[in-house]
Design a protein around this motif. Structure first.
Motif, PDB file in Angstrom:
ATOM      1  N   ALA A   1       0.847  -1.191   0.000  1.00 48.27           N
ATOM      2  CA  ALA A   1       0.000   0.000   0.000  1.00 48.27           C
ATOM      3  C   ALA A   1       0.881   1.239   0.000  1.00 48.27           C
ATOM      4  CB  ALA A   1      -0.898   0.000   1.232  1.00 48.27           C
ATOM      5  N   SER A   2       0.535   2.218  -0.799  1.00 51.19           N
ATOM      6  CA  SER A   2       1.297   3.474  -0.814  1.00 51.19           C
ATOM      7  C   SER A   2       0.593   4.568  -0.022  1.00 51.19           C
ATOM      8  CB  SER A   2       1.533   3.939  -2.249  1.00 51.19           C
ATOM      9  OG  SER A   2       0.318   4.047  -2.955  1.00 51.19           O
TER      10      SER A   2
ATOM     11  N   GLY B   1      -3.464   8.991   5.231  1.00 49.80           N
ATOM     12  CA  GLY B   1      -4.693   9.750   5.035  1.00 49.80           C
ATOM     13  C   GLY B   1      -5.550   9.614   6.281  1.00 49.80           C
ATOM     14  N   ILE B   2      -6.479  10.541   6.474  1.00 47.60           N
ATOM     15  CA  ILE B   2      -7.325  10.507   7.671  1.00 47.60           C
ATOM     16  C   ILE B   2      -8.773  10.783   7.296  1.00 47.60           C
ATOM     17  CG2 ILE B   2      -7.826  11.569   9.917  1.00 47.60           C
ATOM     18  CD1 ILE B   2      -4.857  12.391  10.060  1.00 47.60           C
ATOM     19  N   ILE B   3      -9.672   9.931   7.785  1.00 46.04           N
ATOM     20  CA  ILE B   3     -11.099  10.217   7.773  1.00 46.04           C
ATOM     21  C   ILE B   3     -11.537  10.241   9.233  1.00 46.04           C
ATOM     22  CG2 ILE B   3     -13.404   9.463   7.081  1.00 46.04           C
ATOM     23  CD1 ILE B   3     -12.211   8.175   4.637  1.00 46.04           C
ATOM     24  N   PRO B   4     -11.850  11.417   9.774  1.00 42.23           N
ATOM     25  CA  PRO B   4     -12.166  11.512  11.209  1.00 42.23           C
ATOM     26  C   PRO B   4     -13.468  10.800  11.560  1.00 42.23           C
ATOM     27  CG  PRO B   4     -11.702  13.678  10.243  1.00 42.23           C
ATOM     28  CD  PRO B   4     -11.893  12.722   9.111  1.00 42.23           C
ATOM     29  N   MET B   5     -13.363   9.801  12.420  1.00 45.58           N
ATOM     30  CA  MET B   5     -14.543   9.070  12.882  1.00 45.58           C
ATOM     31  C   MET B   5     -14.531   8.920  14.400  1.00 45.58           C
ATOM     32  SD  MET B   5     -14.951   5.989  10.072  1.00 45.58           S
ATOM     33  CE  MET B   5     -15.314   6.318   8.340  1.00 45.58           C
ATOM     34  N   GLY B   6     -13.608   9.618  15.059  1.00 50.30           N
ATOM     35  CA  GLY B   6     -13.494   9.494  16.503  1.00 50.30           C
ATOM     36  C   GLY B   6     -14.392  10.467  17.229  1.00 50.30           C
ATOM     37  N   SER B   7     -14.155  10.605  18.517  1.00 47.57           N
ATOM     38  CA  SER B   7     -14.943  11.527  19.329  1.00 47.57           C
ATOM     39  C   SER B   7     -14.320  12.917  19.339  1.00 47.57           C
ATOM     40  CB  SER B   7     -15.103  10.986  20.752  1.00 47.57           C
ATOM     41  OG  SER B   7     -13.862  10.507  21.251  1.00 47.57           O
ATOM     42  N   GLY B   8     -13.039  13.000  19.700  1.00 41.18           N
ATOM     43  CA  GLY B   8     -12.382  14.300  19.761  1.00 41.18           C
ATOM     44  C   GLY B   8     -11.776  14.757  18.447  1.00 41.18           C
ATOM     45  N   ASN B   9     -11.082  13.844  17.751  1.00 40.65           N
ATOM     46  CA  ASN B   9     -10.460  14.125  16.451  1.00 40.65           C
ATOM     47  C   ASN B   9      -9.511  15.340  16.504  1.00 40.65           C
ATOM     48  OD1 ASN B   9     -11.985  12.044  14.991  1.00 40.65           O
ATOM     49  ND2 ASN B   9     -13.745  13.387  15.311  1.00 40.65           N
TER      50      ASN B   9
ATOM     51  N   ILE C   1      -8.262  13.412   0.361  1.00 38.35           N
ATOM     52  CA  ILE C   1      -7.283  12.348   0.090  1.00 38.35           C
ATOM     53  C   ILE C   1      -7.005  12.248  -1.405  1.00 38.35           C
ATOM     54  CG2 ILE C   1      -6.871   9.856   0.255  1.00 38.35           C
ATOM     55  CD1 ILE C   1      -8.724   9.988   2.814  1.00 38.35           C
ATOM     56  N   LYS C   2      -8.044  12.392  -2.217  1.00 34.81           N
ATOM     57  CA  LYS C   2      -7.885  12.304  -3.674  1.00 34.81           C
ATOM     58  C   LYS C   2      -6.933  13.390  -4.194  1.00 34.81           C
ATOM     59  CE  LYS C   2      -8.953  11.110  -7.963  1.00 34.81           C
ATOM     60  NZ  LYS C   2     -10.292  11.380  -8.514  1.00 34.81           N
ATOM     61  N   LYS C   3      -7.006  14.584  -3.610  1.00 39.67           N
ATOM     62  CA  LYS C   3      -6.158  15.696  -4.076  1.00 39.67           C
ATOM     63  C   LYS C   3      -4.692  15.487  -3.702  1.00 39.67           C
ATOM     64  CE  LYS C   3      -9.897  19.098  -3.940  1.00 39.67           C
ATOM     65  NZ  LYS C   3     -10.451  20.282  -3.226  1.00 39.67           N
ATOM     66  N   GLN C   4      -4.448  14.727  -2.651  1.00 37.58           N
ATOM     67  CA  GLN C   4      -3.091  14.354  -2.229  1.00 37.58           C
ATOM     68  C   GLN C   4      -2.154  15.549  -2.020  1.00 37.58           C
ATOM     69  OE1 GLN C   4      -0.976  10.898  -3.755  1.00 37.58           O
ATOM     70  NE2 GLN C   4      -2.876  10.119  -4.621  1.00 37.58           N
ATOM     71  N   ALA C   5      -2.642  16.540  -1.280  1.00 40.26           N
ATOM     72  CA  ALA C   5      -1.760  17.618  -0.830  1.00 40.26           C
ATOM     73  C   ALA C   5      -1.026  17.097   0.403  1.00 40.26           C
ATOM     74  CB  ALA C   5      -2.557  18.867  -0.497  1.00 40.26           C
ATOM     75  N   ILE C   6       0.263  16.828   0.263  1.00 43.37           N
ATOM     76  CA  ILE C   6       1.023  16.134   1.312  1.00 43.37           C
ATOM     77  C   ILE C   6       1.814  17.116   2.164  1.00 43.37           C
ATOM     78  CG2 ILE C   6       2.794  14.399   1.765  1.00 43.37           C
ATOM     79  CD1 ILE C   6       1.952  13.120  -0.948  1.00 43.37           C
TER      80      ILE C   6
ATOM     81  N   LEU D   1       6.671  12.186   9.213  1.00 45.28           N
ATOM     82  CA  LEU D   1       5.452  11.493   8.786  1.00 45.28           C
ATOM     83  C   LEU D   1       4.787  12.302   7.673  1.00 45.28           C
ATOM     84  CD1 LEU D   1       3.357   9.177   9.303  1.00 45.28           C
ATOM     85  CD2 LEU D   1       2.148  10.818  10.788  1.00 45.28           C
ATOM     86  N   GLN D   2       4.440  11.614   6.587  1.00 48.66           N
ATOM     87  CA  GLN D   2       3.752  12.269   5.475  1.00 48.66           C
ATOM     88  C   GLN D   2       2.239  12.100   5.642  1.00 48.66           C
ATOM     89  OE1 GLN D   2       5.961  12.046   1.483  1.00 48.66           O
ATOM     90  NE2 GLN D   2       6.324  10.034   2.374  1.00 48.66           N
ATOM     91  N   VAL D   3       1.538  13.236   5.657  1.00 48.29           N
ATOM     92  CA  VAL D   3       0.087  13.237   5.879  1.00 48.29           C
ATOM     93  C   VAL D   3      -0.590  14.013   4.756  1.00 48.29           C
ATOM     94  CG1 VAL D   3      -1.758  13.772   7.489  1.00 48.29           C
ATOM     95  CG2 VAL D   3       0.496  13.219   8.372  1.00 48.29           C
ATOM     96  N   ILE D   4      -1.711  13.492   4.295  1.00 47.35           N
ATOM     97  CA  ILE D   4      -2.521  14.209   3.304  1.00 47.35           C
ATOM     98  C   ILE D   4      -3.428  15.194   4.033  1.00 47.35           C
ATOM     99  CG2 ILE D   4      -4.266  13.995   1.502  1.00 47.35           C
ATOM    100  CD1 ILE D   4      -3.197  11.165   0.979  1.00 47.35           C
ATOM    101  N   THR D   5      -3.382  16.456   3.617  1.00 46.46           N
ATOM    102  CA  THR D   5      -4.192  17.489   4.272  1.00 46.46           C
ATOM    103  C   THR D   5      -4.996  18.291   3.262  1.00 46.46           C
ATOM    104  OG1 THR D   5      -2.438  19.150   4.149  1.00 46.46           O
ATOM    105  CG2 THR D   5      -2.452  17.705   6.073  1.00 46.46           C
TER     106      THR D   5
END
Length: 296
Positions: free
Chosen positions: A61-62, A88-96, A115-120, A292-296
């Motif tokens: 997985a990339s 990538g992150i999809i917020p599904m928690g309580s605090g997030n 995530i699709k736009k992939q601004a890292i 750490l590389q994160v999509i934002t």
């Protein structure tokens, strides 16, 4: 023919209010199946997300998407620190808290579009002995609140507030912690010792509103044990980001620190919103810059 991008979604179904899911057809509405190979996995117990992530790495997985809260993000992101794999992150928690700092929308479709736009963005990571934290870690009331909150059946702001008040009113003494950092040594019997990488704890509550994920520094807030009236005042002011006006509150930034206890071996702590007891007499804390590389 262009090689398909492998994107794996790891979902914590019980994060936040629970019943979390993600339909494959909804993902493929946004991610063209000719260019993306999608896998959706569900965790079944605590730490299972880490096992699933390691499987995803073996499956090449990339992009690995954490679908949950800060605890789920931690279980996944700890496996991809200092690797080419993107979070990538999809917020599904309580605090997030971390997702909120990164301005990632809670709406699933909108988060998928991000995530699709992939601004890292490359962000800093906190290190806690051999463990990582991406949002924050803490001792004293920070650990007590999480312990009480996890014991509650409902993951709502009301439950968090109730856990906070219960923790503030507890009279048990914590133990003296020695802190070596910035060429000085400090001692504190902590009401709160909070170390933050991000500017939010969750629910829009923040002890470190000026913290940055990219400054190569961790923000510390220290509050010593005090009387119950001052303790409750601190809790009230914290909700409005005004806690710094109290003279007891000390804030500063570090690159690394060493925590130790003279008489106790167990540190009661929380890491990214999960209660985390550490059975050692000392803890090394440091920041790993832009690891750490994160999509934002």
């Amino acid at each position: 023919m262009t090689k398909a991008i492998h994107i794996h979604f790891i979902i914590n179904p019980v994060a936040g209010s629970g019943n979390n899911d993600l339909r494959l057809e909804d993902v493929y509405d946004i991610f063209d199946p000719e260019h993306y190979e999608v896998s959706i996995k569900y965790s079944e117990y605590p730490t299972h997300s880490t096992i699933l992530t390691k499987d995803s790495l073996k499956e090449q997985a990339s992009i690995i998407v954490a679908c949950g809260g800060d605890g789920t993000i931690n279980e996944i992101a700890r496996c991809i620190v200092n690797t080419p794999v993107i979070l990538g992150i999809i917020p599904m928690g309580s605090g997030n808290g971390l997702a909120s700092h990164l301005n990632i929308p809670k709406n699933k479709k909108q988060a998928l579009m991000v995530i699709k736009k992939q601004a890292i963005k490359k962000i800093d990571v906190g290190r806690f002995n051999d463990n990582y934290f991406f949002s924050n870690a803490g001792f004293g009331i920070a650990a007590k609140v999480i312990k009480h909150y996890q014991a509650s059946k409902k993951r709502r702001f009301y439950s968090y507030l109730k856990a906070s008040i219960k923790s503030l009113l507890e009279s048990k003494d914590d133990h003296l912690i020695q802190i070596s950092t910035n060429n000085e040594k400090l001692s504190i019997n902590p009401l709160l010792l909070f170390i933050s990488n991000s500017n939010e704890m969750g629910y829009k509550v923040s002890l470190t509103p000026k913290a940055s994920l990219q400054d190569g520094l961790l923000d510390i807030v220290m509050v010593p044990k005090t009387n119950k009236l001052r303790t409750l005042l601190f809790g009230f002011l914290m909700l409005f980001k005004k806690h710094h006006i109290l003279k007891e509150v000390k804030s500063f930034q570090i690159k690394n620190a060493e925590l130790s206890q003279s008489h106790e071996k167990l540190f009661h702590s929380q890491i990214d919103g999960e209660y985390f007891p550490i059975n050692k007499k000392s803890i090394s804390i440091s920041v790993m810059e832009k690891s750490l590389q994160v999509i934002t």
